[in-house]
Write a protein that holds these residues in place. Structure first.
Motif, PDB file in Angstrom:
ATOM      1  N   LYS A   1      29.990  11.551  37.497  1.00 33.27           N
ATOM      2  CA  LYS A   1      29.028  12.845  38.032  1.00 33.27           C
ATOM      3  C   LYS A   1      29.773  13.690  39.029  1.00 33.27           C
ATOM      4  O   LYS A   1      29.565  14.703  38.808  1.00 33.27           O
ATOM      5  CB  LYS A   1      28.006  11.937  38.800  1.00 33.27           C
ATOM      6  N   MET A   2      30.758  13.015  39.879  1.00 31.13           N
ATOM      7  CA  MET A   2      31.437  14.088  40.703  1.00 31.13           C
ATOM      8  C   MET A   2      32.304  14.921  39.970  1.00 31.13           C
ATOM      9  O   MET A   2      32.330  16.220  40.147  1.00 31.13           O
ATOM     10  CB  MET A   2      32.273  13.128  41.599  1.00 31.13           C
ATOM     11  N   ALA A   3      33.037  14.374  38.934  1.00 30.56           N
ATOM     12  CA  ALA A   3      33.873  15.229  38.023  1.00 30.56           C
ATOM     13  C   ALA A   3      33.227  16.257  37.304  1.00 30.56           C
ATOM     14  O   ALA A   3      33.370  17.362  37.303  1.00 30.56           O
ATOM     15  CB  ALA A   3      34.740  14.440  37.126  1.00 30.56           C
ATOM     16  N   PHE A   4      31.948  15.931  36.791  1.00 32.47           N
ATOM     17  CA  PHE A   4      31.216  16.710  36.086  1.00 32.47           C
ATOM     18  C   PHE A   4      30.390  17.930  36.879  1.00 32.47           C
ATOM     19  O   PHE A   4      30.654  18.982  36.485  1.00 32.47           O
ATOM     20  CB  PHE A   4      30.009  16.080  35.167  1.00 32.47           C
ATOM     21  N   ASP A   5      29.856  17.682  38.103  1.00 34.89           N
ATOM     22  CA  ASP A   5      29.341  18.433  39.031  1.00 34.89           C
ATOM     23  C   ASP A   5      30.534  19.418  39.405  1.00 34.89           C
ATOM     24  O   ASP A   5      30.188  20.670  39.607  1.00 34.89           O
ATOM     25  CB  ASP A   5      28.711  17.610  40.005  1.00 34.89           C
ATOM     26  N   TYR A   6      31.691  19.051  39.790  1.00 36.79           N
ATOM     27  CA  TYR A   6      32.682  19.783  40.275  1.00 36.79           C
ATOM     28  C   TYR A   6      33.224  20.717  39.010  1.00 36.79           C
ATOM     29  O   TYR A   6      33.218  22.029  39.689  1.00 36.79           O
ATOM     30  CB  TYR A   6      33.733  18.891  40.591  1.00 36.79           C
ATOM     31  N   PHE A   7      33.367  20.401  37.812  1.00 41.00           N
ATOM     32  CA  PHE A   7      33.564  21.212  37.004  1.00 41.00           C
ATOM     33  C   PHE A   7      32.305  22.351  36.606  1.00 41.00           C
ATOM     34  O   PHE A   7      32.656  23.426  36.365  1.00 41.00           O
ATOM     35  CB  PHE A   7      33.902  20.767  35.646  1.00 41.00           C
ATOM     36  N   TRP A   8      31.292  21.749  36.554  1.00 41.98           N
ATOM     37  CA  TRP A   8      29.949  22.516  36.178  1.00 41.98           C
ATOM     38  C   TRP A   8      29.971  23.648  37.314  1.00 41.98           C
ATOM     39  O   TRP A   8      29.483  24.847  36.844  1.00 41.98           O
ATOM     40  CB  TRP A   8      28.928  21.536  36.295  1.00 41.98           C
ATOM     41  N   ALA A   9      30.045  23.186  38.601  1.00 42.09           N
ATOM     42  CA  ALA A   9      29.953  24.327  39.687  1.00 42.09           C
ATOM     43  C   ALA A   9      31.041  25.333  39.465  1.00 42.09           C
ATOM     44  O   ALA A   9      30.945  26.563  40.027  1.00 42.09           O
ATOM     45  CB  ALA A   9      30.054  23.763  41.060  1.00 42.09           C
ATOM     46  N   ARG A  10      32.146  25.268  38.793  1.00 38.68           N
ATOM     47  CA  ARG A  10      33.107  26.141  38.398  1.00 38.68           C
ATOM     48  C   ARG A  10      32.934  26.979  37.107  1.00 38.68           C
ATOM     49  O   ARG A  10      33.874  27.450  36.432  1.00 38.68           O
ATOM     50  CB  ARG A  10      34.491  25.613  38.516  1.00 38.68           C
ATOM     51  N   HIS A  11      31.787  26.688  36.536  1.00 37.25           N
ATOM     52  CA  HIS A  11      31.253  27.272  35.241  1.00 37.25           C
ATOM     53  C   HIS A  11      31.952  27.061  34.106  1.00 37.25           C
ATOM     54  O   HIS A  11      31.901  27.855  33.241  1.00 37.25           O
ATOM     55  CB  HIS A  11      31.153  28.820  35.630  1.00 37.25           C
ATOM     56  N   PHE A  12      32.553  25.793  33.994  1.00 41.50           N
ATOM     57  CA  PHE A  12      32.988  25.279  32.645  1.00 41.50           C
ATOM     58  C   PHE A  12      31.939  24.695  31.811  1.00 41.50           C
ATOM     59  O   PHE A  12      30.506  24.312  32.306  1.00 41.50           O
ATOM     60  CB  PHE A  12      34.036  24.048  32.918  1.00 41.50           C
ATOM     61  N   GLY A  13      31.952  25.135  30.516  1.00 47.19           N
ATOM     62  CA  GLY A  13      30.869  24.685  29.415  1.00 47.19           C
ATOM     63  C   GLY A  13      31.794  23.860  28.443  1.00 47.19           C
ATOM     64  O   GLY A  13      30.863  23.282  27.416  1.00 47.19           O
ATOM     65  N   SER A  14      32.881  23.666  28.473  1.00 50.55           N
ATOM     66  CA  SER A  14      33.686  22.509  27.742  1.00 50.55           C
ATOM     67  C   SER A  14      34.293  21.750  28.332  1.00 50.55           C
ATOM     68  O   SER A  14      35.055  22.011  29.214  1.00 50.55           O
ATOM     69  CB  SER A  14      34.557  23.514  26.643  1.00 50.55           C
ATOM     70  N   PHE A  15      34.148  20.509  28.012  1.00 52.00           N
ATOM     71  CA  PHE A  15      34.864  19.437  28.618  1.00 52.00           C
ATOM     72  C   PHE A  15      35.660  18.557  27.670  1.00 52.00           C
ATOM     73  O   PHE A  15      35.280  18.351  26.624  1.00 52.00           O
ATOM     74  CB  PHE A  15      33.723  18.516  29.372  1.00 52.00           C
ATOM     75  N   GLY A  16      36.656  17.840  28.384  1.00 52.96           N
ATOM     76  CA  GLY A  16      37.596  16.929  27.701  1.00 52.96           C
ATOM     77  C   GLY A  16      37.789  15.586  28.533  1.00 52.96           C
ATOM     78  O   GLY A  16      37.784  15.662  29.694  1.00 52.96           O
ATOM     79  N   PHE A  17      38.323  14.681  27.929  1.00 51.44           N
ATOM     80  CA  PHE A  17      38.634  13.420  28.822  1.00 51.44           C
ATOM     81  C   PHE A  17      40.014  12.949  27.611  1.00 51.44           C
ATOM     82  O   PHE A  17      40.021  12.853  26.621  1.00 51.44           O
ATOM     83  CB  PHE A  17      37.743  12.088  28.672  1.00 51.44           C
ATOM     84  N   TRP A  18      40.874  12.663  28.694  1.00 51.33           N
ATOM     85  CA  TRP A  18      42.115  11.745  28.055  1.00 51.33           C
ATOM     86  C   TRP A  18      42.458  10.740  28.940  1.00 51.33           C
ATOM     87  O   TRP A  18      42.549  10.732  30.111  1.00 51.33           O
ATOM     88  CB  TRP A  18      43.076  12.763  27.825  1.00 51.33           C
ATOM     89  N   GLY A  19      42.770   9.523  28.399  1.00 52.56           N
ATOM     90  CA  GLY A  19      42.880   8.252  29.250  1.00 52.56           C
ATOM     91  C   GLY A  19      43.652   7.303  28.283  1.00 52.56           C
ATOM     92  O   GLY A  19      43.845   7.412  27.326  1.00 52.56           O
ATOM     93  N   HIS A  20      43.578   5.943  29.049  1.00 52.33           N
ATOM     94  CA  HIS A  20      44.280   4.773  28.017  1.00 52.33           C
ATOM     95  C   HIS A  20      43.250   4.307  27.036  1.00 52.33           C
ATOM     96  O   HIS A  20      42.029   4.094  27.512  1.00 52.33           O
ATOM     97  CB  HIS A  20      44.745   3.920  29.361  1.00 52.33           C
ATOM     98  N   PRO A  21      43.757   3.780  26.045  1.00 50.54           N
ATOM     99  CA  PRO A  21      42.923   3.562  25.170  1.00 50.54           C
ATOM    100  C   PRO A  21      41.892   2.180  25.159  1.00 50.54           C
ATOM    101  O   PRO A  21      41.063   1.828  24.846  1.00 50.54           O
ATOM    102  CB  PRO A  21      43.628   3.572  23.668  1.00 50.54           C
ATOM    103  N   THR A  22      42.767   1.239  26.149  1.00 52.84           N
ATOM    104  CA  THR A  22      42.254  -0.188  26.094  1.00 52.84           C
ATOM    105  C   THR A  22      42.027  -0.416  27.480  1.00 52.84           C
ATOM    106  O   THR A  22      41.171  -1.543  27.893  1.00 52.84           O
ATOM    107  CB  THR A  22      43.291  -1.224  25.634  1.00 52.84           C
ATOM    108  N   ALA A  23      42.383   0.079  28.681  1.00 50.44           N
ATOM    109  CA  ALA A  23      42.161  -0.228  29.882  1.00 50.44           C
ATOM    110  C   ALA A  23      40.761  -0.204  30.393  1.00 50.44           C
ATOM    111  O   ALA A  23      40.073   0.815  30.096  1.00 50.44           O
ATOM    112  CB  ALA A  23      43.063   0.638  30.710  1.00 50.44           C
ATOM    113  N   SER A  24      40.134  -0.930  31.004  1.00 45.99           N
ATOM    114  CA  SER A  24      38.730  -1.097  31.238  1.00 45.99           C
ATOM    115  C   SER A  24      38.425   0.179  32.204  1.00 45.99           C
ATOM    116  O   SER A  24      37.427   0.730  31.994  1.00 45.99           O
ATOM    117  CB  SER A  24      38.423  -2.290  32.126  1.00 45.99           C
TER     118      SER A  24
END
Length: 189
Positions: free
Chosen positions: A32-55
């Motif tokens: 929520k914090m990440a999304f709200d932070y980006f949304w307040a900066r007027h982003f409309g496209s989002f991506g996520f990159w991370g580890h494939p198996t880490a919880s």
């Protein structure tokens, strides 16, 4: 043996199996914090990159994807161990806001952007998680990151361990603590 887990390195089932009392960051709040932070900066496209198996990465990815779906905005995800796909970065619509699973993954994303001639943060803004000050200050541009409140998590884990060592009962239900906030540096500013 009294045991307290203070990291999401094991999935919920494994934690129950070893009977560890968990004190963890609240990854739903990270999302929520990440999304709200980006949304307040007027982003409309989002991506996520991370580890494939880490919880920790899977939980953050699922939560962030859910938030993007709720807002009906573009979302793309990828995962790999320590290597972000150049094709994935190049496929993202610009401008795009990318949340990385942690600061190390964010560093890799910034490196791939630089190697691909993509401007950070003007074309792709990158936000990490953990606020590992060594990494956040070493990468160029410097990395914005969500401060998980590791000190508070450690303090609560210590308090729980003290109770266990005194033979007192503690809840096996995870205690999830909210992050302290986003520390803005150049990668999103």
């Amino acid at each position: 043996v009294p045991l307290v887990n203070a990291a999401r390195t094991l999935c919920g089932g494994s934690l129950r199996q070893v009977e560890a009392s968990p004190v963890l960051p609240d990854d739903a709040m990270v999302r929520k914090m990440a999304f709200d932070y980006f949304w307040a900066r007027h982003f409309g496209s989002f991506g996520f990159w991370g580890h494939p198996t880490a919880s920790w990465s899977r939980v953050r990815r699922a939560a962030f994807a859910s938030q993007c779906q709720q807002q009906n905005v573009f979302f793309s995800e990828t995962s790999a161990v320590d290597e972000v796909s150049r094709e994935w970065i190049n496929s993202l619509p610009r401008p795009c806001a990318v949340l990385a699973g942690n600061d190390r993954y964010a560093w890799h994303a910034i490196d791939v952007c630089r190697e691909s001639g993509i401007s950070v943060p003007e074309e792709i803004a990158v936000l990490g998680v953990d606020n590992d000050v060594l990494l956040t200050e070493m990468v160029r541009p410097t990395l914005s990151s969500i401060d998980l409140g590791a000190e508070r998590i450690g303090f609560e884990a210590g308090r729980m361990l003290d109770k266990l060592m005194k033979g007192q009962r503690v809840s096996r239900k995870p205690i999830e603590l909210p992050p302290n906030g986003v520390i803005t540096r150049h990668s999103t500013d």
